[in-house]
Write a protein that holds these residues in place. Structure first.
Motif, PDB file in Angstrom:
ATOM      1  N   LEU A   1       6.142   3.570   1.616  1.00  0.00           N
ATOM      2  CA  LEU A   1       6.927   4.493   2.441  1.00  0.00           C
ATOM      3  C   LEU A   1       7.818   3.724   3.400  1.00  0.00           C
ATOM      4  O   LEU A   1       8.995   4.086   3.604  1.00  0.00           O
ATOM      5  CB  LEU A   1       5.978   5.418   3.201  1.00  0.00           C
ATOM      6  CG  LEU A   1       6.635   6.446   4.132  1.00  0.00           C
ATOM      7  CD1 LEU A   1       7.547   7.392   3.326  1.00  0.00           C
ATOM      8  CD2 LEU A   1       5.568   7.241   4.882  1.00  0.00           C
ATOM      9  N   LEU A   2       7.278   2.635   3.979  1.00  0.00           N
ATOM     10  CA  LEU A   2       8.062   1.825   4.904  1.00  0.00           C
ATOM     11  C   LEU A   2       9.242   1.169   4.185  1.00  0.00           C
ATOM     12  O   LEU A   2      10.363   1.092   4.729  1.00  0.00           O
ATOM     13  CB  LEU A   2       7.171   0.762   5.552  1.00  0.00           C
ATOM     14  CG  LEU A   2       7.813  -0.085   6.663  1.00  0.00           C
ATOM     15  CD1 LEU A   2       8.121   0.788   7.872  1.00  0.00           C
ATOM     16  CD2 LEU A   2       6.910  -1.244   7.052  1.00  0.00           C
TER      17      LEU A   2
ATOM     18  N   THR B   1       0.848  -1.194   0.000  1.00  0.00           N
ATOM     19  CA  THR B   1       0.000   0.000   0.000  1.00  0.00           C
ATOM     20  C   THR B   1       0.884   1.245   0.000  1.00  0.00           C
ATOM     21  O   THR B   1       2.113   1.156  -0.043  1.00  0.00           O
ATOM     22  CB  THR B   1      -0.916  -0.008   1.231  1.00  0.00           C
ATOM     23  OG1 THR B   1      -0.096   0.022   2.408  1.00  0.00           O
ATOM     24  CG2 THR B   1      -1.776  -1.266   1.260  1.00  0.00           C
ATOM     25  N   GLY B   2       0.279   2.422   0.071  1.00  0.00           N
ATOM     26  CA  GLY B   2       1.052   3.654   0.131  1.00  0.00           C
ATOM     27  C   GLY B   2       1.948   3.705   1.344  1.00  0.00           C
ATOM     28  O   GLY B   2       3.139   4.063   1.251  1.00  0.00           O
ATOM     29  N   SER B   3       1.397   3.348   2.505  1.00  0.00           N
ATOM     30  CA  SER B   3       2.213   3.329   3.725  1.00  0.00           C
ATOM     31  C   SER B   3       3.273   2.239   3.644  1.00  0.00           C
ATOM     32  O   SER B   3       4.383   2.392   4.176  1.00  0.00           O
ATOM     33  CB  SER B   3       1.322   3.114   4.951  1.00  0.00           C
ATOM     34  OG  SER B   3       0.586   1.910   4.836  1.00  0.00           O
ATOM     35  N   GLY B   4       2.952   1.128   2.952  1.00  0.00           N
ATOM     36  CA  GLY B   4       3.941   0.068   2.791  1.00  0.00           C
ATOM     37  C   GLY B   4       5.105   0.508   1.921  1.00  0.00           C
ATOM     38  O   GLY B   4       6.273   0.181   2.201  1.00  0.00           O
TER      39      GLY B   4
ATOM     40  N   SER C   1      -6.066  -6.152   4.085  1.00  0.00           N
ATOM     41  CA  SER C   1      -4.944  -5.275   4.443  1.00  0.00           C
ATOM     42  C   SER C   1      -4.624  -5.361   5.929  1.00  0.00           C
ATOM     43  O   SER C   1      -3.852  -4.549   6.445  1.00  0.00           O
ATOM     44  CB  SER C   1      -5.261  -3.822   4.074  1.00  0.00           C
ATOM     45  OG  SER C   1      -5.492  -3.696   2.692  1.00  0.00           O
TER      46      SER C   1
ATOM     47  N   PHE D   1       0.259  -2.279   5.634  1.00  0.00           N
ATOM     48  CA  PHE D   1       1.455  -2.106   4.808  1.00  0.00           C
ATOM     49  C   PHE D   1       1.344  -2.885   3.498  1.00  0.00           C
ATOM     50  O   PHE D   1       1.859  -2.443   2.464  1.00  0.00           O
ATOM     51  CB  PHE D   1       2.704  -2.569   5.562  1.00  0.00           C
ATOM     52  CG  PHE D   1       2.995  -1.760   6.801  1.00  0.00           C
ATOM     53  CD1 PHE D   1       2.731  -0.401   6.838  1.00  0.00           C
ATOM     54  CD2 PHE D   1       3.521  -2.357   7.930  1.00  0.00           C
ATOM     55  CE1 PHE D   1       3.004   0.354   7.981  1.00  0.00           C
ATOM     56  CE2 PHE D   1       3.792  -1.619   9.068  1.00  0.00           C
ATOM     57  CZ  PHE D   1       3.524  -0.264   9.094  1.00  0.00           C
TER      58      PHE D   1
END
Length: 376
Positions: A48-49, A43-46, A178, A183
């Motif tokens: 970024l991580l 995902t987007g947060s994933g 999810s 993530f």
């Protein structure tokens, strides 16, 4: 652990379907070599991580700092745990697709995803489904908003208005989990589809009362079950008469079956004839209006008890005696396309045939024996 699943009358899909259960080793192998349609997407947060992890990893190798290596290990562990848990979250889920019995252009219909948690101990979280159909220009993702306890089921509803007349399918494209951190998203194929027919739009039209037509109406008598009206006499029973219309006292006296004759029984009935010839309907707009006019007029005549049959030129004549017969005519209209006739024109029974022709200005007229009786 999944709960025992008995034989169901529903067509369930998903990992918890009984005939798809396999060993734990097989399921672990599927994580390395996923079957067709199975995938894991960050995902987007994933993303970024992952970017932060790459940055920390680069800094750790350049500085040989143990704290940075520990932070990198924690980030990698979070990604792995997220992938394993979101896979396990769907492991004991199953679903099915339900749709409205009828769809009509411009009127609201429903598609429902029934989701069940087949686990015995653990709840189900954060599952969504992607739905699509050609009857509308939008796609929809349905989200489960609350956790689903073991053995329970919930219904996710998509309400939409079809924009075009057609025979099509409503499809569950995928099921996505999810959980727990958001993530990674685990995608599974939806595997559910339902074939539907979208009937023509209901439109307003003008019906003319022409004295020349009323004298020509000499249709067949009606024997529809449940017919009502003013009693005007008695007659002998004929095959097809409803049992409720039998006059039992008179029948007992005469020794033969006698039925009540109502005023509505002597009314003339009409046949609707739809000609899809391409030389008549040269543009799509007028053809669509004709289909809508034919369905709206057929529905009104049926409710008035004045409709005998419907015919699409080149196809069989449909005798309209109950709602299911009328719906069959609507189903035929839903996939009708303009074109040349294969079998030529066939006369339908009776002389009171309602035919449709285009009129200047984009309107469509309804005619009985070449006399206009309506316009849309």
């Amino acid at each position: 652990m999944a709960a025992p699943v008995a034989e169901e009358r529903f067509d369930w899909k998903g990992p918890a379907v009984a005939n798809r259960r396999g060993s734990l080793l097989r399921k672990l192998i599927e994580q390395v070599v996923p079957p067709k349609g199975h995938k894991v997407i960050p995902t987007g947060s994933g993303m970024l991580l992952i970017f932060i992890g790459l940055t920390i990893g680069l800094a750790a190798y350049n500085t040989v700092n143990n704290i940075l290596f520990a932070a990198l290990a924690l980030l990698i562990a979070a990604l792995i745990i997220s992938g394993v848990v979101c896979w396990g979250n769907l492991l004991c889920a199953r679903w099915r697709l339900e749709t409205s019995s009828t769809f009509r252009v411009g009127e609201e219909g429903q598609a429902k995803v029934v989701l069940e948690n087949a686990r015995q101990r653990f709840p189900l979280f954060c599952v969504s489904f992607g739905l699509t159909t050609e009857a509308t220009d939008e796609k929809r993702r349905l989200y489960m908003k609350q956790r689903l306890d073991p053995g329970e089921e919930t219904t996710l509803v998509w309400r939409f208005k079809p924009v075009r007349r057609m025979k099509t399918k409503i499809v569950i494209e995928n099921a996505v989990s999810s959980f727990p951190f958001g993530f990674l998203s685990k995608f599974l194929p939806g595997e559910c589809e339902s074939e539907v027919r979208v009937w023509p739009r209901r439109i307003s039209y003008t019906r003319y009362r022409n004295p020349e037509v009323s004298g020509l109406l000499q249709g067949k008598s009606s024997k529809k079950q449940g017919i009502s009206g003013e009693l005007i006499g008695l007659r002998h029973y004929e095959k097809g008469d409803a049992q409720r219309s039998i006059h039992w006292k008179v029948s007992a006296k005469q020794g033969r079956l006698i039925v009540k004759q109502n005023a509505t029984e002597t009314q003339s009935l009409l046949d609707i004839v739809v000609d899809p010839a391409s030389f008549l309907w040269k543009d799509e707009e007028s053809f669509e209006k004709m289909c809508s006019f034919a369905s709206s007029l057929a529905e009104d005549l049926f409710l008035e008890g004045k409709l005998d049959s419907c015919l699409i030129v080149g196809g069989p004549s449909l005798r309209i005696q109950r709602v299911a017969d009328l719906e069959g005519f609507f189903d035929a209209l839903s996939e009708l396309q303009p074109g040349e006739l294969e079998h030529g024109y066939k006369e339908s029974g009776g002389i009171n045939r309602i035919c449709f022709q285009p009129i200047k200005g984009g309107s469509v007229g309804a005619y009985v024996n070449e006399i206009q009786i309506g316009q849309a």
